[in-house]
Design an enzyme around this catalytic site. Structure first.
Site, PDB file in Angstrom:
ATOM      1  N   GLU A 100       0.841  -1.203   0.000  1.00 58.62           N
ATOM      2  CA  GLU A 100       0.000   0.000   0.000  1.00 58.62           C
ATOM      3  C   GLU A 100       0.868   1.242   0.000  1.00 58.62           C
ATOM      4  O   GLU A 100       1.974   1.241   0.551  1.00 58.62           O
ATOM      5  CB  GLU A 100      -0.856   0.021   1.281  1.00 58.62           C
ATOM      6  CG  GLU A 100      -2.231  -0.625   1.123  1.00 58.62           C
ATOM      7  CD  GLU A 100      -3.224   0.277   0.409  1.00 58.62           C
ATOM      8  OE1 GLU A 100      -2.807   1.169  -0.369  1.00 58.62           O
ATOM      9  OE2 GLU A 100      -4.430   0.090   0.619  1.00 58.62           O
ATOM     10  N   ASP A 104      -4.629   4.791   6.156  1.00 57.89           N
ATOM     11  CA  ASP A 104      -5.227   5.938   6.852  1.00 57.89           C
ATOM     12  C   ASP A 104      -6.222   5.384   7.888  1.00 57.89           C
ATOM     13  O   ASP A 104      -5.837   4.977   8.976  1.00 57.89           O
ATOM     14  CB  ASP A 104      -5.880   6.813   5.775  1.00 57.89           C
ATOM     15  CG  ASP A 104      -6.487   8.101   6.281  1.00 57.89           C
ATOM     16  OD1 ASP A 104      -6.206   8.486   7.412  1.00 57.89           O
ATOM     17  OD2 ASP A 104      -7.253   8.740   5.525  1.00 57.89           O
ATOM     18  N   LYS A 132      -0.814   6.501   9.033  1.00 57.93           N
ATOM     19  CA  LYS A 132      -1.290   7.572   9.913  1.00 57.93           C
ATOM     20  C   LYS A 132      -1.848   6.947  11.191  1.00 57.93           C
ATOM     21  O   LYS A 132      -3.038   6.601  11.246  1.00 57.93           O
ATOM     22  CB  LYS A 132      -2.406   8.378   9.222  1.00 57.93           C
ATOM     23  CG  LYS A 132      -1.961   9.176   8.009  1.00 57.93           C
ATOM     24  CD  LYS A 132      -3.156   9.950   7.452  1.00 57.93           C
ATOM     25  CE  LYS A 132      -2.848  10.688   6.183  1.00 57.93           C
ATOM     26  NZ  LYS A 132      -4.056  11.208   5.519  1.00 57.93           N
ATOM     27  N   ASP A 160      -2.627  11.316  -4.541  1.00 58.77           N
ATOM     28  CA  ASP A 160      -3.254  12.418  -5.257  1.00 58.77           C
ATOM     29  C   ASP A 160      -4.214  13.225  -4.405  1.00 58.77           C
ATOM     30  O   ASP A 160      -4.721  12.761  -3.384  1.00 58.77           O
ATOM     31  CB  ASP A 160      -4.070  11.852  -6.430  1.00 58.77           C
ATOM     32  CG  ASP A 160      -5.298  11.085  -5.934  1.00 58.77           C
ATOM     33  OD1 ASP A 160      -5.118  10.115  -5.169  1.00 58.77           O
ATOM     34  OD2 ASP A 160      -6.435  11.470  -6.283  1.00 58.77           O
ATOM     35  N   ARG A 166       0.091  13.060  -8.324  1.00 58.93           N
ATOM     36  CA  ARG A 166       0.682  11.713  -8.295  1.00 58.93           C
ATOM     37  C   ARG A 166       2.105  11.686  -8.845  1.00 58.93           C
ATOM     38  O   ARG A 166       2.913  10.857  -8.471  1.00 58.93           O
ATOM     39  CB  ARG A 166      -0.156  10.731  -9.125  1.00 58.93           C
ATOM     40  CG  ARG A 166      -1.541  10.461  -8.579  1.00 58.93           C
ATOM     41  CD  ARG A 166      -2.110   9.220  -9.260  1.00 58.93           C
ATOM     42  NE  ARG A 166      -3.545   9.081  -9.077  1.00 58.93           N
ATOM     43  CZ  ARG A 166      -4.136   8.529  -8.024  1.00 58.93           C
ATOM     44  NH1 ARG A 166      -3.409   8.059  -7.042  1.00 58.93           N
ATOM     45  NH2 ARG A 166      -5.453   8.446  -7.958  1.00 58.93           N
TER      46      ARG A 166
HETATM   47  P1  IMP Z   1      -8.095   4.127   4.203  1.00 61.99           P
HETATM   48  O1  IMP Z   1      -9.065   3.155   3.586  1.00 61.99           O
HETATM   49  O2  IMP Z   1      -8.788   5.228   4.957  1.00 61.99           O
HETATM   50  O3  IMP Z   1      -7.003   3.455   5.041  1.00 61.99           O
HETATM   51  O4  IMP Z   1      -7.376   4.910   3.029  1.00 61.99           O
HETATM   52  C1  IMP Z   1      -6.582   4.276   2.153  1.00 61.99           C
HETATM   53  C2  IMP Z   1      -6.500   4.987   0.822  1.00 61.99           C
HETATM   54  O5  IMP Z   1      -6.928   6.349   0.872  1.00 61.99           O
HETATM   55  C3  IMP Z   1      -5.062   5.043   0.393  1.00 61.99           C
HETATM   56  O6  IMP Z   1      -4.701   3.886  -0.316  1.00 61.99           O
HETATM   57  C4  IMP Z   1      -5.014   6.294  -0.449  1.00 61.99           C
HETATM   58  O7  IMP Z   1      -5.395   6.007  -1.769  1.00 61.99           O
HETATM   59  C5  IMP Z   1      -6.041   7.197   0.186  1.00 61.99           C
HETATM   60  N1  IMP Z   1      -5.406   8.153   1.150  1.00 61.99           N
HETATM   61  C6  IMP Z   1      -5.362   8.052   2.504  1.00 61.99           C
HETATM   62  N2  IMP Z   1      -4.704   9.095   3.058  1.00 61.99           N
HETATM   63  C7  IMP Z   1      -4.320   9.879   2.024  1.00 61.99           C
HETATM   64  C8  IMP Z   1      -3.573  11.113   1.940  1.00 61.99           C
HETATM   65  O8  IMP Z   1      -3.122  11.716   2.934  1.00 61.99           O
HETATM   66  N3  IMP Z   1      -3.374  11.602   0.683  1.00 61.99           N
HETATM   67  C9  IMP Z   1      -3.847  10.987  -0.450  1.00 61.99           C
HETATM   68  N4  IMP Z   1      -4.527   9.832  -0.415  1.00 61.99           N
HETATM   69  C10 IMP Z   1      -4.761   9.280   0.807  1.00 61.99           C
HETATM   70 MG    MG Z   2      -4.406   3.713  -2.299  1.00 59.26          MG
END
Ligand code: IMP
Ligand code: MG
Length: 176
Positions: A100, A104, A132, A160, A166
């Site tokens: 990954e 987040d 994070k 992005d 990107r």
């Molecule tokens: P999650 O499902 O909330 O863990 O987010 C995962 C996906 O969200 C990542 O693979 C990214 O594509 C996008 N993402 C999460 N945080 C960021 C950020 O700070 N900048 C840009 N894309 C993010």
């Molecule tokens: Mg992603």
């Protein structure tokens, strides 16, 4: 400072720091698999740069495939994670490492785990370049973490803001 759409971003992590983190990730994974050939699964779109550099640092035999997921709209993660391109490869009995760009909230990870559950995988590991910790809400173990960052939106190196940013070779943080 750079501008993407309506927002400005400031330099946060250099290309060199990113490369050292990825090299270290590759070495950790390499040490773990011995002579076994792992299958790396890159999560598109964000992970394309990470995967490319990770593969260049990984010095043993390995395979690669991609899966496409999306959950983000603008600068916030949504709860609905969509699978846009699936895996068409037989992964039974294989060791799989998901690569990954960033973890987040962890929603995408939950969805990924679910997808792979049906397959008869030997073991499933997770590697991420960015993490994070303050935003992470799940209890899935992340096996390899490159760099932990504060809960602020970042762009660059594959990541992005509404599809822009990107192509930046380094990472920028939202200016607020
Ligand atoms: P999650 O499902 O909330 O863990 O987010 C995962 C996906 O969200 C990542 O693979 C990214 O594509 C996008 N993402 C999460 N945080 C960021 C950020 O700070 N900048 C840009 N894309 C993010
Ligand atoms: Mg992603």
């Amino acid at each position: 400072m750079i501008q993407l759409h309506d927002k400005t971003f400031v330099p946060f992590i250099s290309a060199q720091e990113i490369d050292s983190a990825i090299q270290s990730l590759a070495q950790q994974v390499e040490a773990e698999f011995g002579q076994e050939i792992p299958v790396f699964i890159g999560v598109l779109n964000g992970s394309f740069m990470v995967v490319s550099d990770f593969m260049k640092h990984y010095q043993k035999p390995c395979e690669l495939s991609f899966i496409k997921m999306a959950s983000y709209q603008g600068t916030t993660s949504t709860d609905v994670v969509k699978q846009l391109i699936g895996i068409n490869q037989d992964l039974s009995g294989r060791s799989v490492v998901i690569i990954e760009d960033i973890v987040d909230t962890g929603n995408t990870l939950v969805e990924l785990k679910e997808l792979f559950k049906a397959q008869n995988i030997k073991e499933l590991k997770i590697a991420t370049l960015f993490f994070k910790p303050e935003a992470y809400k799940k209890d899935i173990k992340i096996d390899y973490i490159g760099i932990s960052i504060p809960n602020k939106f970042i762009v660059g190196y594959g990541l992005d803001y509404d599809e822009l940013g990107r192509n930046l070779p380094e990472v920028y943080q939202l200016n607020e």
